[in-house]
Write a protein that holds these residues in place. Structure first.
Motif: not given
Length: 347
Positions: A69-80, A82-92
């Motif tokens: 399982f990939p390593t998390p980068v930072s939590p995705i929230t209701h606020a952020n 959009r900037e993480a959409l399509g970022d393959t580093r953010r799978g976890a």
């Protein structure tokens, strides 16, 4: 579309749940995020078609391909998000977001909120994320809910969000066709080389086949027609690229499987996205000429699924699963073509 089922045991055996829990320790892609992990889709298809006894045997043969399982980068929230959409580093991170979301709200509500956000980007991951979501929704709607199945939906949605890839709308080719004629009218991209993402950038013209649809029920009928047409077409065109051309059928079928869980207002845009994906795959991998169609009279769904399981290739099994949904002789013959054209998995 007949939607044939072999006596399925997905609702009672517990094997699917064991397999999903086993797989959720792995990542959504394999070989360091270069190819899709197909195992969650295959084990659902096997369990749904009464082949739970083969699930762990197949998974054992596939296991060596799986990545951690990939390593998390930072939590995705209701606020952020959009900037993480399509970022393959953010799978976890994306999978974690959807796991939290389905703990807080009914999965259908989460799906309905995110479906229109994700739909324009269904071309990322060679359409595999939407296919994984379609398998997850099928077992939830047809065989019932439990924690591993709902978690599988979260993993599929998270994979889709990480691989989200919109395309610029191809120029429309005007005309009047049924689904078969529309696929025949798709212009090939020409020189057939490069990976999926490279070929996708060269898809610049597509027929506007379903543009006149305004009724959700008609959208569902057209989508059913498209799945059948793309499945049938494989019997004469699959040799163009035996693996990739199955997605011309399995991607729209994933959308079709998801419709019952979606608000009716989302059915028409779902049809348009499914058509564009199916037509784009057709353009990207079309052979120079079709092969003759040789039917296999009297073949049964059970025989086709057994042949696909014995062969073992993940795309062959998933395409046989879609052919079983279509259920007619030409579709089942097409699935046998995939068996003959594809490299088998070693058990």
């Amino acid at each position: 579309m007949t939607n044939t089922r072999v006596s399925g045991d997905a609702n009672t055996s517990g094997v699917l749940e064991e397999a999903l829990e086993r797989l959720h320790a792995s990542g959504p892609e394999i070989y360091e995020w270069r190819l899709t992990n197909h195992a969650p889709m295959v084990v659902e298809a096997l369990a749904t078609h009464g082949q739970s006894a083969a699930v762990h045997r197949w998974l054992d043969a596939y296991q060596s391909r799986l990545d951690d399982f990939p390593t998390p980068v930072s939590p995705i929230t209701h606020a952020n998000w959009r900037e993480a959409l399509g970022d393959t580093r953010r799978g976890a991170d994306w999978i974690g977001y959807f796991l939290r979301a389905i703990e807080e709200r009914p999965w259908r509500d989460v799906l309905a909120e995110w479906w229109p956000r994700l739909l324009p980007g269904m071309y990322g991951g060679s359409t595999h994320p939407v296919i994984r979501v379609g398998h997850a929704v099928r077992v939830l709607t047809e065989s019932g809910e439990n924690a591993p199945r709902v978690a599988e939906l979260a993993h599929g949605l998270g994979y889709w969000a990480a691989r989200h890839r919109p395309i610029t709308g191809p120029a429309p080719l005007l005309g009047t066709w049924d689904a078969d004629g529309a696929l025949d009218a798709v212009p090939p991209i020409g020189e057939l080389r490069g990976r999926f993402t490279e070929r996708l950038t060269r898809v610049d013209r597509l027929p506007v086949w379903p543009a006149d649809v305004t009724d959700p029920d008609e959208a569902r009928r057209r989508l059913t027609e498209l799945v059948a047409a793309a499945t049938h077409r494989y019997a004469t065109h699959g040799h163009g690229e035996p693996t990739m051309l199955v997605h011309a059928a399995t991607a729209p079928n994933a959308v079709l499987r998801t419709l019952p869980a979606l608000p009716r207002a989302q059915w028409i845009p779902s049809l348009h996205a499914a058509w564009t994906a199916s037509a784009a795959v057709t353009a990207m991998y079309a052979p120079s000429r079709p092969a003759p169609f040789t039917p296999v009279p009297g073949v049964t769904t059970e025989e086709v699924l057994e042949r696909a399981l014995s062969h073992g290739d993940e795309h062959v099994i998933k395409f046989a699963d879609t052919a079983a949904d279509v259920g007619d002789e030409r579709a089942l013959t097409a699935a046998l073509c995939a068996v003959d054209l594809s490299e088998p998995l070693s058990y």
